[in-house]
Design a protein around this motif. Structure first.
Motif, mmCIF file in Angstrom:
data_model
loop_
_atom_site.group_PDB
_atom_site.id
_atom_site.type_symbol
_atom_site.label_atom_id
_atom_site.label_comp_id
_atom_site.label_asym_id
_atom_site.label_seq_id
_atom_site.Cartn_x
_atom_site.Cartn_y
_atom_site.Cartn_z
ATOM 1 N N LYS A 70 0.831 -1.216 0.000
ATOM 2 C CA LYS A 70 0.000 0.000 0.000
ATOM 3 C C LYS A 70 0.864 1.264 0.000
ATOM 4 C CE LYS A 70 -4.357 -1.589 1.508
ATOM 5 N NZ LYS A 70 -5.142 -1.628 0.312
ATOM 6 N N GLU A 71 1.958 1.231 0.749
ATOM 7 C CA GLU A 71 2.850 2.395 0.802
ATOM 8 C C GLU A 71 3.500 2.636 -0.560
ATOM 9 O OE1 GLU A 71 3.334 4.725 3.230
ATOM 10 O OE2 GLU A 71 1.648 3.702 4.153
ATOM 11 N N CYS A 72 3.906 1.568 -1.243
ATOM 12 C CA CYS A 72 4.497 1.707 -2.568
ATOM 13 C C CYS A 72 3.487 2.318 -3.538
ATOM 14 C CB CYS A 72 4.969 0.348 -3.091
ATOM 15 S SG CYS A 72 6.418 -0.316 -2.248
ATOM 16 N N GLU A 73 2.275 1.827 -3.490
ATOM 17 C CA GLU A 73 1.226 2.338 -4.375
ATOM 18 C C GLU A 73 0.950 3.814 -4.095
ATOM 19 O OE1 GLU A 73 -3.502 1.597 -5.004
ATOM 20 O OE2 GLU A 73 -2.256 -0.181 -4.693
ATOM 21 N N LYS A 74 0.828 4.154 -2.824
ATOM 22 C CA LYS A 74 0.556 5.533 -2.420
ATOM 23 C C LYS A 74 1.700 6.462 -2.843
ATOM 24 C CE LYS A 74 0.302 7.821 1.952
ATOM 25 N NZ LYS A 74 0.078 7.686 3.390
ATOM 26 N N TYR A 75 2.917 6.032 -2.610
ATOM 27 C CA TYR A 75 4.074 6.847 -2.971
ATOM 28 C C TYR A 75 4.151 7.029 -4.487
ATOM 29 C CZ TYR A 75 8.737 8.819 -2.866
ATOM 30 O OH TYR A 75 9.805 9.668 -3.004
ATOM 31 N N GLY A 76 3.968 5.932 -5.211
ATOM 32 C CA GLY A 76 4.034 5.995 -6.664
ATOM 33 C C GLY A 76 3.001 6.938 -7.251
ATOM 34 N N ASN A 77 1.793 6.924 -6.715
ATOM 35 C CA ASN A 77 0.730 7.795 -7.218
ATOM 36 C C ASN A 77 1.024 9.274 -6.983
ATOM 37 O OD1 ASN A 77 -0.822 5.676 -8.177
ATOM 38 N ND2 ASN A 77 -2.009 5.507 -6.296
ATOM 39 N N SER A 78 1.704 9.590 -5.907
ATOM 40 C CA SER A 78 1.911 10.997 -5.583
ATOM 41 C C SER A 78 3.297 11.537 -5.914
ATOM 42 C CB SER A 78 1.630 11.240 -4.097
ATOM 43 O OG SER A 78 2.550 10.541 -3.299
ATOM 44 N N LYS A 79 4.296 10.686 -6.024
ATOM 45 C CA LYS A 79 5.668 11.201 -6.129
ATOM 46 C C LYS A 79 6.412 10.871 -7.420
ATOM 47 C CE LYS A 79 5.669 12.698 -1.836
ATOM 48 N NZ LYS A 79 6.002 14.012 -1.368
ATOM 49 N N LEU A 80 5.899 9.965 -8.244
ATOM 50 C CA LEU A 80 6.644 9.616 -9.450
ATOM 51 C C LEU A 80 6.703 10.763 -10.460
ATOM 52 C CD1 LEU A 80 5.824 5.870 -10.152
ATOM 53 C CD2 LEU A 80 7.957 6.869 -9.343
ATOM 54 N N ASP A 81 5.623 11.509 -10.609
ATOM 55 C CA ASP A 81 5.640 12.630 -11.556
ATOM 56 C C ASP A 81 6.715 13.668 -11.211
ATOM 57 O OD1 ASP A 81 3.732 11.585 -13.260
ATOM 58 O OD2 ASP A 81 2.067 12.651 -12.309
ATOM 59 N N PRO A 82 6.835 14.094 -9.953
ATOM 60 C CA PRO A 82 7.914 15.032 -9.634
ATOM 61 C C PRO A 82 9.316 14.442 -9.886
ATOM 62 C CG PRO A 82 6.284 15.064 -7.889
ATOM 63 C CD PRO A 82 5.923 13.938 -8.812
ATOM 64 N N ILE A 83 9.477 13.153 -9.634
ATOM 65 C CA ILE A 83 10.768 12.502 -9.896
ATOM 66 C C ILE A 83 11.068 12.546 -11.387
ATOM 67 C CG2 ILE A 83 11.973 10.280 -9.902
ATOM 68 C CD1 ILE A 83 10.552 9.696 -7.192
ATOM 69 N N ILE A 84 10.093 12.175 -12.205
ATOM 70 C CA ILE A 84 10.279 12.195 -13.659
ATOM 71 C C ILE A 84 10.563 13.615 -14.137
ATOM 72 C CG2 ILE A 84 9.100 11.850 -15.874
ATOM 73 C CD1 ILE A 84 7.625 9.470 -14.496
ATOM 74 N N ASN A 85 9.828 14.594 -13.611
ATOM 75 C CA ASN A 85 10.043 15.993 -14.008
ATOM 76 C C ASN A 85 11.460 16.458 -13.687
ATOM 77 O OD1 ASN A 85 7.444 16.233 -15.017
ATOM 78 N ND2 ASN A 85 6.628 17.079 -13.117
ATOM 79 N N GLU A 86 11.966 16.077 -12.531
ATOM 80 C CA GLU A 86 13.333 16.452 -12.165
ATOM 81 C C GLU A 86 14.345 15.819 -13.114
ATOM 82 O OE1 GLU A 86 14.647 18.625 -10.061
ATOM 83 O OE2 GLU A 86 12.657 19.228 -9.401
#
Length: 103
Positions: free
Chosen positions: A70-86
């Motif tokens: 659940k933590e992986c799913e939650k993190y992925g939904n909220s934080k992957l876009d900023p990581i990709i943008n960086e």
């Protein structure tokens, strides 16, 4: 490399258990590093490809923790876009998590 990440995961878990106030920080840092690895290759930066890679790697790294899925799913939904943008903005992979204040 695999041993290093397993050791890092164990250290993060041990730290999280020993210092509950820092639990979120250790998990966030580890998940951010997994996210950077998943999005590091420019050819694989399509959203669904990165999410799939992140989910698989995150669950593999944190599989010993009962709530990891659940933590992986939650993190992925909220934080992957900023990581990709960086990464797309030219930030070096080793600096992404620091810049996003995850580590």
């Amino acid at each position: 490399m695999k041993t290093t990440f397993c050791l890092l995961a164990l250290v993060a878990v041990a730290t999280a258990l020993a210092l509950p106030s820092q639990q979120d920080n250790a998990m966030s840092c580890l998940m951010c590093e997994v996210g950077v690895r998943a999005a590091e290759n420019p050819a694989d930066r399509e959203a669904h490809t990165v999410e799939d890679k992140f989910d698989a790697e995150c669950k593999k790294e944190l599989g010993i923790i009962p709530f990891a899925e659940k933590e992986c799913e939650k993190y992925g939904n909220s934080k992957l876009d900023p990581i990709i943008n960086e990464l797309e903005g030219g930030t070096a992979p080793e600096d992404v998590c620091k810049k996003l204040k995850e580590c």
